[in-house]
Scaffold this motif. Structure first.
Motif, short mmCIF file in Angstrom:
data_model
loop_
_atom_site.label_atom_id
_atom_site.label_comp_id
_atom_site.label_asym_id
_atom_site.label_seq_id
_atom_site.Cartn_x
_atom_site.Cartn_y
_atom_site.Cartn_z
N VAL A 46 92.13 30.72 -26.49
CA VAL A 46 92.54 31.05 -25.19
C VAL A 46 92.93 29.90 -24.10
O VAL A 46 92.28 28.95 -24.07
CB VAL A 46 91.33 31.81 -24.48
N SER A 47 93.93 29.98 -23.60
CA SER A 47 94.47 29.11 -22.59
C SER A 47 94.61 29.38 -21.30
O SER A 47 95.00 28.80 -20.12
CB SER A 47 95.99 28.82 -23.04
N ASP A 48 94.18 30.82 -20.82
CA ASP A 48 94.09 31.29 -19.33
C ASP A 48 92.74 31.26 -18.87
O ASP A 48 92.37 31.89 -18.05
CB ASP A 48 95.10 32.43 -19.42
N GLN A 49 91.79 30.50 -19.46
CA GLN A 49 90.50 30.53 -18.86
C GLN A 49 90.18 28.93 -18.70
O GLN A 49 90.27 28.39 -19.52
CB GLN A 49 89.24 31.11 -19.83
N SER A 70 93.77 35.81 -22.85
CA SER A 70 92.62 36.38 -23.05
C SER A 70 92.92 37.78 -23.59
O SER A 70 91.80 38.39 -24.34
CB SER A 70 91.50 36.40 -21.61
N SER A 71 93.90 38.53 -23.11
CA SER A 71 94.33 39.74 -23.80
C SER A 71 94.37 39.93 -25.16
O SER A 71 94.26 40.90 -25.52
CB SER A 71 95.20 40.45 -22.80
N ARG A 100 83.40 41.78 -25.78
CA ARG A 100 82.73 43.03 -24.83
C ARG A 100 82.47 42.67 -23.61
O ARG A 100 82.60 43.68 -22.65
CB ARG A 100 81.40 43.19 -25.84
N ALA A 101 82.30 41.67 -23.31
CA ALA A 101 82.13 41.13 -21.99
C ALA A 101 83.26 40.32 -21.36
O ALA A 101 83.60 39.50 -22.01
CB ALA A 101 80.71 40.24 -21.68
N LYS A 102 83.79 40.47 -20.19
CA LYS A 102 84.72 39.79 -19.91
C LYS A 102 84.56 38.67 -19.36
O LYS A 102 83.72 38.18 -18.48
CB LYS A 102 85.55 40.53 -18.58
#
Length: 305
Positions: free
Chosen positions: A177-180, A245-246, A251-253
């Motif tokens: 993931v690259s957007d967190q 992220s999508s 389960r938890a964002k």
């Protein structure tokens, strides 16, 4: 100084035990199940009162972020009721408590590193229970220091660095993931800072502090640095593919922004964590020396490694 730390096998506890072993003036006692169980408050009180520590480090917690969405009662019992029992026992002994918390108390939607007094707005059960734990600890023990941290990793247990190296030993490419965004934080550094706090005159003050690695990155940048270091040391490495992220649903964002400002901690305690890149190098080296001493990568795409 006698320090009691809750938990026996966690990353921070293991790092604390290791660090305290080199300090002649520190006696560190780690307590955990089955004799000490945060879901069983009487066992908490009995253990802490029997040990009679000079300071308590509340490190144990329910940290299964996704599972907490379905185990709300257990997460609450451990993180809130259990933490309150720890703080109350410390208060009975009239000793301070250092309580570990998390970036998950924030929404993760703001574009800047979070300050201690920014509005807490958790979006997950885990984050909600940790916020309530902060308030429970503060309400029953006026001598409290709450340390929020993020993206913890170490040579021990299950964490992002060890997971990346394990997967890289099996695969050539990994989607990350690259957007967190956040502050990778070494548990080794956390342990050093906690022991500093425990022996510092400011431990008698109360308040919330952010304590995390210095510098920001996203998960894919974190992974790339892990592999750069590992490859240079002869360990596993892989190509990193940026994903959203999508594309990796949980389960938890997860918070989009887990960055924490640590300026307050530095002002009060005079300490700032090393750069996250330097701390990653320390941890990766230890993992490779222990887990991959004779690692031999396979040729990729018909090329010699």
């Amino acid at each position: 100084m006698k320090i009691l730390v809750t938990g026996k096998n966690g990353q921070v506890v293991t790092s604390l035990v290791e660090a305290a072993a080199y300090m002649d003036d520190i006696e560190l006692i780690a307590v955990g199940r089955p004799d000490f169980d945060l879901a069983d408050p009487p066992s908490v009180r009995q253990t802490i009162l029997a040990v009679k520590p000079e300071i308590v480090v509340s490190a144990a917690a329910y940290t299964a972020v996704d599972r907490a969405e379905d185990e709300r009662n257990l997460a609450y019992a451990v993180n809130v009721t259990g933490a309150a029992a720890v703080a109350e026992a410390a208060a009975v002994l009239r000793v301070p408590i250092i309580h570990l918390s998390t970036d998950y108390v924030f929404s993760g939607t703001d574009p800047y590193p979070y300050l201690e007094d920014d509005e807490a707005e958790p979006k997950t059960v885990y984050g909600y229970t940790k916020l309530r734990s902060e308030r429970a600890v503060a309400s029953v023990n006026p001598r409290h220091i709450i340390l929020r941290t993020s993206w913890v990793y170490s040579p021990f247990g299950a964490n992002f660095v060890r997971t990346m190296l394990r997967i890289a030993a099996e695969r050539d490419s990994i989607g990350v993931v690259s957007d967190q965004w956040g502050n990778p934080t070494s548990a080794l550094d956390l342990a050093a800072a906690i022991l500093l706090v425990a022996t510092h005159p400011a431990r008698h003050y109360s308040g919330i502090y952010h304590l995390a690695g210095t510098g920001e990155t996203n998960w894919s940048g974190f992974a790339r640095h892990i592999f750069d270091v590992s490859r240079a040391l002869g360990g596993p490495f892989a190509d990193v593919e940026d994903i959203r992220s999508s594309d990796y649903r949980t389960r938890a964002k997860r918070p989009a922004n887990s960055c924490l400002s640590t300026d307050k901690f530095e002002r009060v305690f005079g300490w700032r964590a090393p750069s996250w890149q330097a701390s990653v190098e320390t941890v990766v080296r230890r993992i490779i020396d222990r887990d991959y001493p004779n690692y031999s990568p396979q040729p990729r795409d018909g090329q010699e490694v």
